[in-house]
Design a protein around this motif. Structure first.
Motif, PDB file in Angstrom:
ATOM      1  N   ALA A  71       0.832  -1.207   0.000  1.00 47.44           N
ATOM      2  CA  ALA A  71       0.000   0.000   0.000  1.00 47.44           C
ATOM      3  C   ALA A  71       0.863   1.252   0.000  1.00 47.44           C
ATOM      4  N   TRP A  72       0.229   2.346  -0.414  1.00 47.14           N
ATOM      5  CA  TRP A  72       0.881   3.656  -0.392  1.00 47.14           C
ATOM      6  C   TRP A  72       0.796   4.265   1.007  1.00 47.14           C
ATOM      7  N   ASN A  73       1.355   5.442   1.160  1.00 52.51           N
ATOM      8  CA  ASN A  73       1.260   6.166   2.425  1.00 52.51           C
ATOM      9  C   ASN A  73      -0.116   6.806   2.529  1.00 52.51           C
ATOM     10  N   ASN A  74      -0.993   6.203   3.341  1.00 45.56           N
ATOM     11  CA  ASN A  74      -2.332   6.757   3.535  1.00 45.56           C
ATOM     12  C   ASN A  74      -2.843   6.377   4.925  1.00 45.56           C
ATOM     13  N   HIS A  75      -3.977   6.923   5.319  1.00 46.36           N
ATOM     14  CA  HIS A  75      -4.441   6.780   6.697  1.00 46.36           C
ATOM     15  C   HIS A  75      -4.829   5.345   7.041  1.00 46.36           C
ATOM     16  N   ARG A  76      -5.410   4.623   6.104  1.00 37.80           N
ATOM     17  CA  ARG A  76      -5.778   3.238   6.403  1.00 37.80           C
ATOM     18  C   ARG A  76      -4.532   2.375   6.599  1.00 37.80           C
ATOM     19  N   HIS A  77      -3.536   2.615   5.776  1.00 38.29           N
ATOM     20  CA  HIS A  77      -2.273   1.884   5.929  1.00 38.29           C
ATOM     21  C   HIS A  77      -1.674   2.164   7.312  1.00 38.29           C
ATOM     22  N   LEU A  78      -1.716   3.429   7.726  1.00 32.72           N
ATOM     23  CA  LEU A  78      -1.191   3.808   9.040  1.00 32.72           C
ATOM     24  C   LEU A  78      -1.957   3.117  10.164  1.00 32.72           C
ATOM     25  N   GLU A  79      -3.275   3.125  10.081  1.00 32.82           N
ATOM     26  CA  GLU A  79      -4.091   2.457  11.105  1.00 32.82           C
ATOM     27  C   GLU A  79      -3.748   0.969  11.195  1.00 32.82           C
ATOM     28  N   SER A  80      -3.575   0.352  10.031  1.00 33.45           N
ATOM     29  CA  SER A  80      -3.306  -1.088  10.024  1.00 33.45           C
ATOM     30  C   SER A  80      -1.975  -1.416  10.662  1.00 33.45           C
ATOM     31  N   TRP A  81      -0.991  -0.536  10.502  1.00 30.98           N
ATOM     32  CA  TRP A  81       0.323  -0.753  11.132  1.00 30.98           C
ATOM     33  C   TRP A  81       0.180  -0.933  12.635  1.00 30.98           C
ATOM     34  N   TYR A  82      -0.533   0.009  13.254  1.00 32.28           N
ATOM     35  CA  TYR A  82      -0.668  -0.041  14.715  1.00 32.28           C
ATOM     36  C   TYR A  82      -1.530  -1.218  15.146  1.00 32.28           C
ATOM     37  N   ALA A  83      -2.537  -1.562  14.339  1.00 31.21           N
ATOM     38  CA  ALA A  83      -3.368  -2.721  14.660  1.00 31.21           C
ATOM     39  C   ALA A  83      -2.550  -4.007  14.631  1.00 31.21           C
ATOM     40  N   ILE A  84      -1.734  -4.156  13.602  1.00 24.82           N
ATOM     41  CA  ILE A  84      -0.970  -5.388  13.424  1.00 24.82           C
ATOM     42  C   ILE A  84       0.073  -5.543  14.525  1.00 24.82           C
ATOM     43  N   SER A  85       0.979  -4.577  14.621  1.00 27.82           N
ATOM     44  CA  SER A  85       2.063  -4.698  15.599  1.00 27.82           C
ATOM     45  C   SER A  85       1.537  -4.616  17.027  1.00 27.82           C
ATOM     46  N   GLY A  86       0.575  -3.730  17.258  1.00 35.83           N
ATOM     47  CA  GLY A  86       0.056  -3.550  18.610  1.00 35.83           C
ATOM     48  C   GLY A  86      -0.605  -4.794  19.162  1.00 35.83           C
ATOM     49  N   SER A  87      -1.176  -5.624  18.293  1.00 28.63           N
ATOM     50  CA  SER A  87      -1.871  -6.827  18.756  1.00 28.63           C
ATOM     51  C   SER A  87      -0.966  -8.054  18.823  1.00 28.63           C
ATOM     52  N   GLY A  88       0.331  -7.857  18.569  1.00 32.16           N
ATOM     53  CA  GLY A  88       1.273  -8.964  18.695  1.00 32.16           C
ATOM     54  C   GLY A  88       1.568  -9.684  17.398  1.00 32.16           C
ATOM     55  N   LEU A  89       1.044  -9.164  16.280  1.00 30.76           N
ATOM     56  CA  LEU A  89       1.361  -9.711  14.966  1.00 30.76           C
ATOM     57  C   LEU A  89       2.571  -8.963  14.395  1.00 30.76           C
ATOM     58  N   CYS A 134       0.068 -19.700   1.238  1.00 30.03           N
ATOM     59  CA  CYS A 134       0.118 -19.422   2.683  1.00 30.03           C
ATOM     60  C   CYS A 134      -0.881 -18.336   3.087  1.00 30.03           C
ATOM     61  N   VAL A 135      -1.269 -17.466   2.138  1.00 33.90           N
ATOM     62  CA  VAL A 135      -2.135 -16.324   2.445  1.00 33.90           C
ATOM     63  C   VAL A 135      -3.580 -16.790   2.555  1.00 33.90           C
ATOM     64  N   LYS A 136      -4.176 -16.503   3.709  1.00 31.98           N
ATOM     65  CA  LYS A 136      -5.556 -16.947   3.969  1.00 31.98           C
ATOM     66  C   LYS A 136      -6.598 -15.875   3.630  1.00 31.98           C
ATOM     67  N   HIS A 137      -6.203 -14.598   3.729  1.00 34.28           N
ATOM     68  CA  HIS A 137      -7.174 -13.516   3.542  1.00 34.28           C
ATOM     69  C   HIS A 137      -6.539 -12.368   2.761  1.00 34.28           C
ATOM     70  N   PHE A 138      -7.352 -11.769   1.894  1.00 37.24           N
ATOM     71  CA  PHE A 138      -6.955 -10.578   1.143  1.00 37.24           C
ATOM     72  C   PHE A 138      -7.915  -9.448   1.517  1.00 37.24           C
ATOM     73  N   ILE A 139      -7.347  -8.336   1.970  1.00 36.83           N
ATOM     74  CA  ILE A 139      -8.168  -7.213   2.438  1.00 36.83           C
ATOM     75  C   ILE A 139      -7.804  -5.970   1.650  1.00 36.83           C
ATOM     76  N   CYS A 140      -8.793  -5.393   0.984  1.00 43.38           N
ATOM     77  CA  CYS A 140      -8.573  -4.174   0.208  1.00 43.38           C
ATOM     78  C   CYS A 140      -8.756  -2.956   1.102  1.00 43.38           C
ATOM     79  N   LEU A 141      -7.819  -2.028   1.023  1.00 41.75           N
ATOM     80  CA  LEU A 141      -7.861  -0.831   1.855  1.00 41.75           C
ATOM     81  C   LEU A 141      -8.719   0.281   1.253  1.00 41.75           C
ATOM     82  N   ASP A 142      -9.199   0.085   0.034  1.00 41.27           N
ATOM     83  CA  ASP A 142     -10.052   1.098  -0.591  1.00 41.27           C
ATOM     84  C   ASP A 142     -11.530   0.775  -0.372  1.00 41.27           C
ATOM     85  N   ASP A 143     -12.394   1.693  -0.795  1.00 40.05           N
ATOM     86  CA  ASP A 143     -13.835   1.493  -0.676  1.00 40.05           C
ATOM     87  C   ASP A 143     -14.293   0.294  -1.513  1.00 40.05           C
ATOM     88  N   TYR A 144     -15.452  -0.223  -1.147  1.00 38.54           N
ATOM     89  CA  TYR A 144     -16.028  -1.363  -1.871  1.00 38.54           C
ATOM     90  C   TYR A 144     -16.109  -1.054  -3.364  1.00 38.54           C
TER      91      TYR A 144
END
Length: 543
Positions: A71-89, A134-144
């Motif tokens: 992903a590019w530098n954007n707010h959803r990418h930033l949110e996901s960073w903290y979600a991933i690392s913060g939760s122990g992933l 190995c990848v179980k899920h694909f999540i798009c950071l843009d709108d539906y």
């Protein structure tokens, strides 16, 4: 006897908690892939991070597993960073500019369980999908988008996921030594190598880059990380910005000079960070549109050596101080930053400028040394003249590559960077060249960096690179590859003569090759390997 002080682990989740509590209303500006702008703040970044952390838990992604982002530098990418690392992933940022074979190798080597992606990169995902089981899920950071569903039927959408969750997720207390994020090197031969950063190393690195003698970040700043979040975690700025409560301006996919000038002026950016090729475009665009970049008082240049003419242009044309920095994936990346010391105020402007051309000095937390070519543990003088192999150690320096049992250090515990450099008595570092880019002509070394710095100062040259070409008599000779500015009439002889009073005659390039485009890698660096393959034999018939 131990001290009587509290112990709290150094965790990435503590950065976003601090930002929410004390800087919640500080703006985060984000340019989306469709060109629209989103304005949010640290409070909502934190809330969405918790919501997405719960989503990942619901998807049965377990602590210690990797979640990749393309992903590019954007707010959803930033949110996901903290979600991933913060939760122990482990947040695994992937460079989308790599070849598909490299992407497949990296994803499988990391065993990524989830991939988050901007819709820009949907073709990449669909192109490699059958090779990354190995990848179980694909999540798009843009709108539906129905077109995305049609191309990738199992896709999930980020906003839909987080809107179904509350923000009452509690960040787990983790071991500060546990892995938090992961990047793969881009400059190695063979397959890329993974570097695992820890919570502890990342938080300490955030402190270091925020220091006044480093990048000098604070709650008064509006920070524009032009360097992508997939390039060594945007040099750590998204973490440091949360630590100090700075405003972030995230530029999305458009990194051309005109787009960046517009962001800087509209959102009053005070500090921006990027590689020299980015700043070359910015300077040209600012002059063309008549912008003075009045809000930007400093910019950070890293990734490769900054030409002196660029530093001079930022200072004289835009009253902007350039912080020359050095680092690499294995160093998180900060190794040095160029800030002057009090005693340097007594120097003339010319002497200060000369000092600013170096890559600066290390902050507390890292040490540098120069090893001799003959003995990897024997050091050379720190006299500012004697060159050696640059080695580094410290709190945020790699010890071993991911998946490799053998550590990556010398026998006495230092990491060899592959750079040839000098250090002066104050620790100011000057990179002479990458060891693989030095040119050995008739037994004498020639620095490609020095020749490139001279070339880029020519007003008719937009981008320049120097490589070694094979030579029957001298083994190697330098040749200069240039992309001239639009409508230039400059000739090869004009450029050769430009060198005549600036360097020894025997070091002047033998040839100038004009190109329409320069091969640029995923981190904004010129791909000299490609240039050597294309032009390395142009002198082979010259005796």
């Amino acid at each position: 006897m131990q001290g009587n002080m509290m112990f709290q682990p150094l965790l990435i989740s503590s950065l976003i908690e601090h930002a929410e509590q004390y800087h919640g209303d500080t703006e985060i500006i984000s340019k989306n892939t469709d060109g629209s702008m989103t304005t949010t703040d640290w409070k909502h970044i934190s809330r969405h991070a918790k919501q997405f952390a719960q989503c990942l838990k619901n998807l049965n992604v377990e602590q210690g597993q990797k979640v990749a982002t393309i992903a590019w530098n954007n707010h959803r990418h930033l949110e996901s960073w903290y979600a991933i690392s913060g939760s122990g992933l482990i947040c695994h940022t992937i460079n989308p500019r790599l070849f598909p074979e490299q992407l497949i190798y990296i994803i499988n080597d990391a065993q990524d369980q989830v991939i988050l992606f901007d819709k820009t990169f949907l073709p990449l995902i669909t192109g490699v999908k059958e090779h990354i089981s190995c990848v179980k899920h694909f999540i798009c950071l843009d709108d539906y988008d129905e077109a995305i569903v049609e191309a990738l039927p199992e896709v999930l959408f980020y906003d839909d996921l987080i809107h179904a969750q509350t923000a009452d997720f509690v960040w787990p207390q983790l071991d500060e030594q546990s892995a938090s994020s992961m990047c793969y090197t881009s400059g190695t031969t063979g397959n890329p190598k993974g570097v695992l950063y820890s919570h502890r190393s990342t938080v300490l690195h955030s402190y270091a880059i925020s220091l006044p003698d480093s990048l000098n970040l604070s709650a008064q700043d509006a920070v524009l990380p032009v360097v992508p979040m997939f390039h060594v975690n945007a040099w750590g700025t998204p973490y440091a910005a949360a630590m100090v409560g700075a405003k972030l301006v995230l530029p999305g996919p458009k990194l051309d000079g005109e787009s960046l000038v517009s962001l800087i002026d509209e959102y009053q950016v005070s500090i921006a960070l990027g590689v020299p090729t980015i700043w070359q475009g910015l300077l040209q665009a600012a002059k063309q549109v008549g912008s003075t970049l009045s809000s930007m008082n400093r910019n950070v240049v890293g990734g490769s050596a900054c030409p002196p003419s660029m530093i001079e242009s930022f200072k004289h044309d835009f009253q902007c101080d350039t912080i020359h920095a050095w680092g690499m994936t294995e160093t998180s990346p900060l190794g040095t930053a160029n800030q002057l010391k009090a005693k340097h105020a007594q120097l003339s402007q010319a002497a200060q400028f000369k000092l600013r051309l170096s890559q600066g000095r290390p902050p507390f937390g890292v040490q540098l040394r120069l090893a001799s070519e003959e003995n990897g543990t024997e050091t050379v003088l720190n006299d500012g003249c004697t060159a050696g192999n640059l080695q580094i150690k410290g709190h945020w320096i790699v010890e071993s590559y991911y998946g490799q049992k053998q550590n990556a250090l010398t026998e006495d515990g230092w990491f060899d960077t592959g750079d040839i450099a000098t250090l002066n008595e104050d620790g100011y570092l000057t990179i002479c060249d990458r060891s693989k880019d030095l040119i050995k002509s008739g037994g004498e070394w020639i620095s490609s960096v020095e020749l490139e710095n001279i070339a880029i100062a020519h007003p008719d040259i937009e981008v320049a690179a120097v490589i070694a070409a094979q030579h029957e008599k001298w083994d190697e000779r330098p040749i200069l590859i240039v992309k001239p500015v639009a409508n230039s009439q400059v000739t090869e002889m004009d450029i050769i003569e430009f060198y005549s009073d600036k360097i020894a005659k025997w070091q002047i390039p033998d040839r100038v090759v004009f190109v329409d485009t320069m091969p640029i890698g995923g981190t904004g660096k010129i791909l000299k390997k490609d240039l050597r393959e294309q032009f390395g034999s142009v002198l082979s018939n010259i005796a």
